[in-house]
Design a protein around this motif. Structure first.
Motif, PDB file in Angstrom:
ATOM      1  N   ASP A  11      35.916  13.073   9.976  1.00  0.00           N
ATOM      2  CA  ASP A  11      36.653  14.024   8.933  1.00  0.00           C
ATOM      3  C   ASP A  11      38.121  13.804   8.857  1.00  0.00           C
ATOM      4  OD1 ASP A  11      37.585  15.997   7.167  1.00  0.00           O
ATOM      5  OD2 ASP A  11      35.972  17.354   7.558  1.00  0.00           O
ATOM      6  N   ILE A  12      38.826  13.531   7.715  1.00  0.00           N
ATOM      7  CA  ILE A  12      40.253  13.359   7.723  1.00  0.00           C
ATOM      8  C   ILE A  12      40.967  14.729   8.308  1.00  0.00           C
ATOM      9  CG2 ILE A  12      40.439  14.054   5.323  1.00  0.00           C
ATOM     10  CD1 ILE A  12      42.485  11.455   7.527  1.00  0.00           C
ATOM     11  N   GLY A  13      40.088  15.808   8.118  1.00  0.00           N
ATOM     12  CA  GLY A  13      40.882  17.105   8.306  1.00  0.00           C
ATOM     13  C   GLY A  13      41.222  17.166   9.725  1.00  0.00           C
ATOM     14  N   ASP A  14      40.132  16.329  10.582  1.00  0.00           N
ATOM     15  CA  ASP A  14      40.332  16.438  12.032  1.00  0.00           C
ATOM     16  C   ASP A  14      41.675  15.975  12.649  1.00  0.00           C
ATOM     17  OD1 ASP A  14      37.641  17.281  12.243  1.00  0.00           O
ATOM     18  OD2 ASP A  14      37.094  15.423  12.927  1.00  0.00           O
ATOM     19  N   GLU A  15      42.521  15.155  12.032  1.00  0.00           N
ATOM     20  CA  GLU A  15      43.630  14.629  11.888  1.00  0.00           C
ATOM     21  C   GLU A  15      44.781  15.603  11.635  1.00  0.00           C
ATOM     22  OE1 GLU A  15      44.365  10.977  13.099  1.00  0.00           O
ATOM     23  OE2 GLU A  15      42.230  11.734  13.526  1.00  0.00           O
ATOM     24  N   PHE A  16      44.444  16.675  11.158  1.00  0.00           N
ATOM     25  CA  PHE A  16      45.555  17.733  10.773  1.00  0.00           C
ATOM     26  C   PHE A  16      45.282  19.056  11.478  1.00  0.00           C
ATOM     27  CE2 PHE A  16      45.528  14.493   7.258  1.00  0.00           C
ATOM     28  CZ  PHE A  16      47.027  14.321   7.293  1.00  0.00           C
ATOM     29  N   ALA A  17      43.900  19.194  11.968  1.00  0.00           N
ATOM     30  CA  ALA A  17      43.496  20.489  12.247  1.00  0.00           C
ATOM     31  C   ALA A  17      44.247  21.336  13.310  1.00  0.00           C
ATOM     32  CB  ALA A  17      41.901  20.668  12.756  1.00  0.00           C
ATOM     33  N   ALA A  18      45.121  20.490  14.250  1.00  0.00           N
ATOM     34  CA  ALA A  18      45.730  20.829  15.124  1.00  0.00           C
ATOM     35  C   ALA A  18      47.291  21.155  14.798  1.00  0.00           C
ATOM     36  CB  ALA A  18      45.719  20.172  16.436  1.00  0.00           C
ATOM     37  N   ALA A  19      47.596  21.230  13.489  1.00  0.00           N
ATOM     38  CA  ALA A  19      49.028  20.903  13.068  1.00  0.00           C
ATOM     39  C   ALA A  19      49.559  22.704  13.314  1.00  0.00           C
ATOM     40  CB  ALA A  19      48.995  20.650  11.821  1.00  0.00           C
ATOM     41  N   ARG A  20      50.681  22.696  14.061  1.00  0.00           N
ATOM     42  CA  ARG A  20      51.173  23.983  14.123  1.00  0.00           C
ATOM     43  C   ARG A  20      52.322  24.326  13.200  1.00  0.00           C
ATOM     44  NH1 ARG A  20      51.918  24.495  20.936  1.00  0.00           N
ATOM     45  NH2 ARG A  20      51.558  26.780  20.277  1.00  0.00           N
ATOM     46  N   LEU A  21      52.311  24.948  12.082  1.00  0.00           N
ATOM     47  CA  LEU A  21      52.856  25.109  10.839  1.00  0.00           C
ATOM     48  C   LEU A  21      53.448  26.762  10.825  1.00  0.00           C
ATOM     49  CD1 LEU A  21      50.899  23.166   8.339  1.00  0.00           C
ATOM     50  CD2 LEU A  21      52.492  22.282   9.827  1.00  0.00           C
ATOM     51  N   GLY A  22      53.245  27.294  11.967  1.00  0.00           N
ATOM     52  CA  GLY A  22      53.758  28.819  11.942  1.00  0.00           C
ATOM     53  C   GLY A  22      52.965  30.031  11.514  1.00  0.00           C
ATOM     54  N   ASP A  23      51.814  29.212  10.788  1.00  0.00           N
ATOM     55  CA  ASP A  23      50.552  30.183  10.188  1.00  0.00           C
ATOM     56  C   ASP A  23      49.318  29.513   9.985  1.00  0.00           C
ATOM     57  OD1 ASP A  23      49.026  31.776   8.282  1.00  0.00           O
ATOM     58  OD2 ASP A  23      50.775  32.777   7.810  1.00  0.00           O
ATOM     59  N   ALA A  24      48.155  30.013  10.597  1.00  0.00           N
ATOM     60  CA  ALA A  24      46.999  29.496  10.423  1.00  0.00           C
ATOM     61  C   ALA A  24      46.525  29.143   9.017  1.00  0.00           C
ATOM     62  CB  ALA A  24      45.718  30.174  11.157  1.00  0.00           C
ATOM     63  N   ARG A  25      47.140  30.128   8.028  1.00  0.00           N
ATOM     64  CA  ARG A  25      46.677  29.824   6.789  1.00  0.00           C
ATOM     65  C   ARG A  25      47.215  28.210   6.285  1.00  0.00           C
ATOM     66  NH1 ARG A  25      48.406  35.554   4.728  1.00  0.00           N
ATOM     67  NH2 ARG A  25      49.934  35.207   6.116  1.00  0.00           N
ATOM     68  N   ARG A  26      48.350  27.854   6.494  1.00  0.00           N
ATOM     69  CA  ARG A  26      48.973  26.891   6.177  1.00  0.00           C
ATOM     70  C   ARG A  26      48.138  25.742   6.723  1.00  0.00           C
ATOM     71  NH1 ARG A  26      54.472  29.061   8.223  1.00  0.00           N
ATOM     72  NH2 ARG A  26      55.246  30.645   6.668  1.00  0.00           N
ATOM     73  N   THR A  27      47.816  25.851   8.014  1.00  0.00           N
ATOM     74  CA  THR A  27      46.984  24.631   8.534  1.00  0.00           C
ATOM     75  C   THR A  27      45.614  24.479   7.732  1.00  0.00           C
ATOM     76  OG1 THR A  27      48.189  24.994  10.888  1.00  0.00           O
ATOM     77  CG2 THR A  27      45.950  23.711  10.840  1.00  0.00           C
ATOM     78  N   LYS A  28      45.125  25.710   7.608  1.00  0.00           N
ATOM     79  CA  LYS A  28      43.850  25.386   6.638  1.00  0.00           C
ATOM     80  C   LYS A  28      43.978  24.815   5.252  1.00  0.00           C
ATOM     81  CE  LYS A  28      40.189  28.397   4.983  1.00  0.00           C
ATOM     82  NZ  LYS A  28      39.632  29.656   4.818  1.00  0.00           N
ATOM     83  N   ARG A  29      45.090  25.426   4.566  1.00  0.00           N
ATOM     84  CA  ARG A  29      45.437  24.493   3.478  1.00  0.00           C
ATOM     85  C   ARG A  29      45.883  23.208   3.756  1.00  0.00           C
ATOM     86  NH1 ARG A  29      44.153  25.438  -1.508  1.00  0.00           N
ATOM     87  NH2 ARG A  29      44.551  27.524  -0.908  1.00  0.00           N
ATOM     88  N   LEU A  30      46.621  22.848   4.546  1.00  0.00           N
ATOM     89  CA  LEU A  30      46.878  21.337   4.914  1.00  0.00           C
ATOM     90  C   LEU A  30      45.670  20.467   5.059  1.00  0.00           C
ATOM     91  CD1 LEU A  30      48.514  19.012   5.779  1.00  0.00           C
ATOM     92  CD2 LEU A  30      48.804  19.918   7.897  1.00  0.00           C
ATOM     93  N   VAL A  31      44.501  20.934   5.884  1.00  0.00           N
ATOM     94  CA  VAL A  31      43.121  20.512   6.109  1.00  0.00           C
ATOM     95  C   VAL A  31      42.700  20.253   4.672  1.00  0.00           C
ATOM     96  CG1 VAL A  31      40.965  20.622   7.018  1.00  0.00           C
ATOM     97  CG2 VAL A  31      43.028  20.938   8.522  1.00  0.00           C
ATOM     98  N   GLU A  32      42.754  21.161   3.649  1.00  0.00           N
ATOM     99  CA  GLU A  32      41.883  21.131   2.479  1.00  0.00           C
ATOM    100  C   GLU A  32      42.477  20.275   1.674  1.00  0.00           C
ATOM    101  OE1 GLU A  32      42.348  25.188   1.300  1.00  0.00           O
ATOM    102  OE2 GLU A  32      40.595  25.926   2.240  1.00  0.00           O
ATOM    103  N   VAL A  33      43.918  20.046   1.830  1.00  0.00           N
ATOM    104  CA  VAL A  33      44.670  19.090   1.012  1.00  0.00           C
ATOM    105  C   VAL A  33      44.542  17.625   1.398  1.00  0.00           C
ATOM    106  CG1 VAL A  33      47.298  18.132   0.278  1.00  0.00           C
ATOM    107  CG2 VAL A  33      46.430  20.806   0.263  1.00  0.00           C
ATOM    108  N   ALA A  34      44.429  17.700   2.645  1.00  0.00           N
ATOM    109  CA  ALA A  34      44.298  16.233   3.071  1.00  0.00           C
ATOM    110  C   ALA A  34      42.777  15.721   2.749  1.00  0.00           C
ATOM    111  CB  ALA A  34      44.173  16.122   4.674  1.00  0.00           C
ATOM    112  N   ARG A  35      41.792  16.443   2.668  1.00  0.00           N
ATOM    113  CA  ARG A  35      40.360  16.165   2.282  1.00  0.00           C
ATOM    114  C   ARG A  35      40.453  15.704   0.692  1.00  0.00           C
ATOM    115  NH1 ARG A  35      37.528  20.883   5.786  1.00  0.00           N
ATOM    116  NH2 ARG A  35      37.158  19.847   7.921  1.00  0.00           N
ATOM    117  N   ALA A  36      41.087  16.569  -0.047  1.00  0.00           N
ATOM    118  CA  ALA A  36      41.333  16.409  -1.346  1.00  0.00           C
ATOM    119  C   ALA A  36      41.987  14.923  -1.510  1.00  0.00           C
ATOM    120  CB  ALA A  36      41.851  17.443  -2.117  1.00  0.00           C
ATOM    121  N   THR A  37      42.971  14.846  -1.089  1.00  0.00           N
ATOM    122  CA  THR A  37      43.705  13.519  -1.141  1.00  0.00           C
ATOM    123  C   THR A  37      42.930  12.221  -0.690  1.00  0.00           C
ATOM    124  OG1 THR A  37      45.899  14.716  -0.774  1.00  0.00           O
ATOM    125  CG2 THR A  37      45.988  12.554  -0.498  1.00  0.00           C
TER     126      THR A  37
END
Length: 389
Positions: A11-37
Motif C-alpha cells: 500500500d502506498i500509504g505505508d511509505e507515508f504512515a510514519a511521517a512526523r508532521l506535528g499532528d496525527a491528523r495531518r499524517t492521516k490526511r497525507l496517507v489519504e492524499v497519497a492513495r488518491a494520487t
C-alpha cells in the motif's frame, strides 16, 4: 532475501504512515492524499477527489507551514534504505533534474530559460543485475537559484571552487547522507560526468565510499607524460560486450553547432573493455588535502561504429577491482544502471504530470513532489518488471 516485487505490492500509504508532521491528523490526511494520487497520478488534484471539501483539504495540507517536504519524504527514504539492507549490494544512482513551471509562483528560483523552477538531486537505490530494479529514493536535495545562469559553461576557477554555497557540493552531501545510513549493506555510488570532480572522489576515498563515475579524458596523471586521454590509446581489450544503446536526440544548441555524438539511433553496439590503474593529480582549483588519488580506470569503447554514427566511449573512474573479466563486466553494468534514473525522472514529469501542477507556492510544490517521489519509484519498478530497460 526478500522478493523485490513486494515493493510493488504494498500500500502506498505505508511509505507515508510514519511521517512526523506535528499532528496525527495531518499524517492521516497525507496517507489519504497519497492513495488518491496513486490511483490517478497524471490528472489534476480536482479530478482525484469527489468533493470540493476533499480538494480544499489537499490544498491546505500542501500549503501548511507546519508540513515540511523533508518530513513528508523521510519515511520513504528510511523504507528505501531498509529494502536495500535486505540485499548484499545496492547501487545508488545519482543525478539532477530541473523542474520548470509557467506563470508567477511564490518562492521559486530562476531557470536558464524564462520560467521559474528549481533543481532536484536524487540518489535512486537500484539493485544490480539484468533487471536493474529500483527500490526507491535514498537521498534528495533541492536547489533554488536566485540568479539566472547562462547556459554556456564558464571556466572553473579556484575562487568558485572555494564557494561554500556552490551547487556542486550536493553530490557529496547526498553521498555522505547515504553512507551514514548504510550500516548492514554495501552500496556503490554511480554518477555521470557532472560528478567527475577531484574533491568529490577524494571525499569518497577518504570516507571509504565505493563509486563508479564517468570521467574526463583531460584529467592530469601523476608521473605520466600527459593526460588520461594519452593513456587510452594504449588500452588493451580484455573483454568484449554487446550493449544496447538508446536513441539520443541532439539539443537545439547542438543542432546549431553539431558535436560528435550529439545524436544517435538506438542500436546494439559491440564494445571492447580494458582497464588501467592510474593516479590522478589534484587540480589547481582544489584545496583537498590529497595531492593525488589512486583509482582504477575502466575504458569502454566501440572499435567499429556504424557509418555515420559516433562511437560509444566511456571512461569510468572507480574504486572497484578490475583484475578479472567478470569484474570489468560488472563495472560496465553498474554504469549502465544509471539510465534507470532517467526513467524515474520521466515517471515524475510525464507519469505524474508534476510540472503541470497549478500550485502557486514553493512550499506546496515541494510537498507535492515529496508525495510523487514514491509513486514515481513504484511506477519505474513496475516498468522494469514488465518491460525491462
Amino acid at each position: 532475501m526478500i522478493d523485490a516485487k513486494k515493493w510493488l505490492q504494498q500500500d502506498i500509504g505505508d511509505e507515508f504512515a510514519a511521517a512526523r508532521l506535528g499532528d496525527a491528523r495531518r499524517t492521516k490526511r497525507l496517507v489519504e492524499v497519497a492513495r488518491a494520487t496513486e490511483e490517478m497520478p497524471d490528472v489534476g488534484f480536482p479530478q482525484m477527489v469527489e468533493s470540493d471539501g476533499e480538494l480544499e483539504a489537499i490544498y491546505r495540507l500542501l500549503g501548511n507551514e507546519e508540513v515540511k517536504a523533508d518530513a513528508v519524504l523521510a519515511p520513504h527514504i528510511k523504507a528505501t534504505i531498509g529494502r536495500a539492507k535486505q540485499f548484499p549490494l545496492c547501487l545508488m544512482v545519482h543525478d539532477t533534474t530541473a523542474f520548470e513551471f509557467s506563470g508567477e509562483r511564490d518562492g521559486l528560483g530562476l531557470m536558464p530559460g524564462k520560467q521559474q523552477g528549481f533543481f532536484a538531486h536524487y540518489a535512486l537505490a537500484v539493485l544490480p543485475g539484468p533487471a536493474r530494479v529500483p527500490l526507491g529514493v535514498a537521498g534528495l536535495e533541492r536547489l533554488t537559484r536566485k540568479v539566472r545562469k547562462s547556459t554556456q559553461r564558464k571556466p572553473h576557477s579556484y575562487y568558485t571552487s572555494q564557494d561554500p554555497t556552490r551547487e556542486s557540493l550536493r553530490w557529496g552531501r547526498v553521498m555522505e547522507a547515504i553512507e551514514e545510513q548504510k550500516e548492514g549493506f554495501e552500496c556503490i555510488h554511480v554518477m555521470d560526468r557532472e560528478a567527475d570532480m577531484f574533491d568529490l572522489m577524494a571525499q569518497a576515498v577518504r570516507e571509504q565510499a565505493r563509486f563508479v563515475i564517468r570521467g574526463d579524458k583531460e584529467r592530469a596523471l601523476v608521473n605520466e607524460a600527459g593526460l588520461v586521454k594519452g593513456l587510452l590509446a594504449k588500452t588493451e581489450p580484455r573483454a568484449y560486450r554487446e550493449v544496447e544503446v538508446g536513441e539520443r536526440v541532439a539539443k537545439r544548441r547542438e543542432l546549431i553547432k553539431p558535436k560528435p555524438g550529439a545524436s544517435r539511433k538506438r542500436r546494439v553496439a559491440d564494445l571492447a573493455v580494458g582497464s588501467h590503474t592510474i593516479e590522478i593529480r589534484r587540480p589547481g582549483t582544489s584545496d583537498a588535502p590529497e595531492r593525488s588519488l589512486k583509482l582504477n580506470l575502466v575504458h569502454v569503447w566501440e572499435p567499429s561504429p556504424p557509418r555515420g554514427q559516433a562511437a560509444v566511449e566511456w571512461v569510468l573512474f572507480t574504486t572497484e577491482p578490475v583484475t578479472t573479466k567478470t569484474q570489468l563486466n560488472a563495472i560496465v553494468d553498474y554504469y549502465r544502471s544509471r539510465w534507470v534514473i532517467e526513467e524515474f525522472f520521466k515517471a515524475i514529469k510525464t507519469g505524474c504530470a508534476y510540472e503541470k501542477r497549478q500550485l502557486m507556492s514553493r512550499r506546496a510544490l515541494l510537498n507535492a513532489l515529496a508525495i510523487f517521489v514514491p509513486i514515481a519509484g513504484m511506477r519505474t519498478s513496475a516498468m522494469v518488471f514488465n518491460d525491462g530497460i
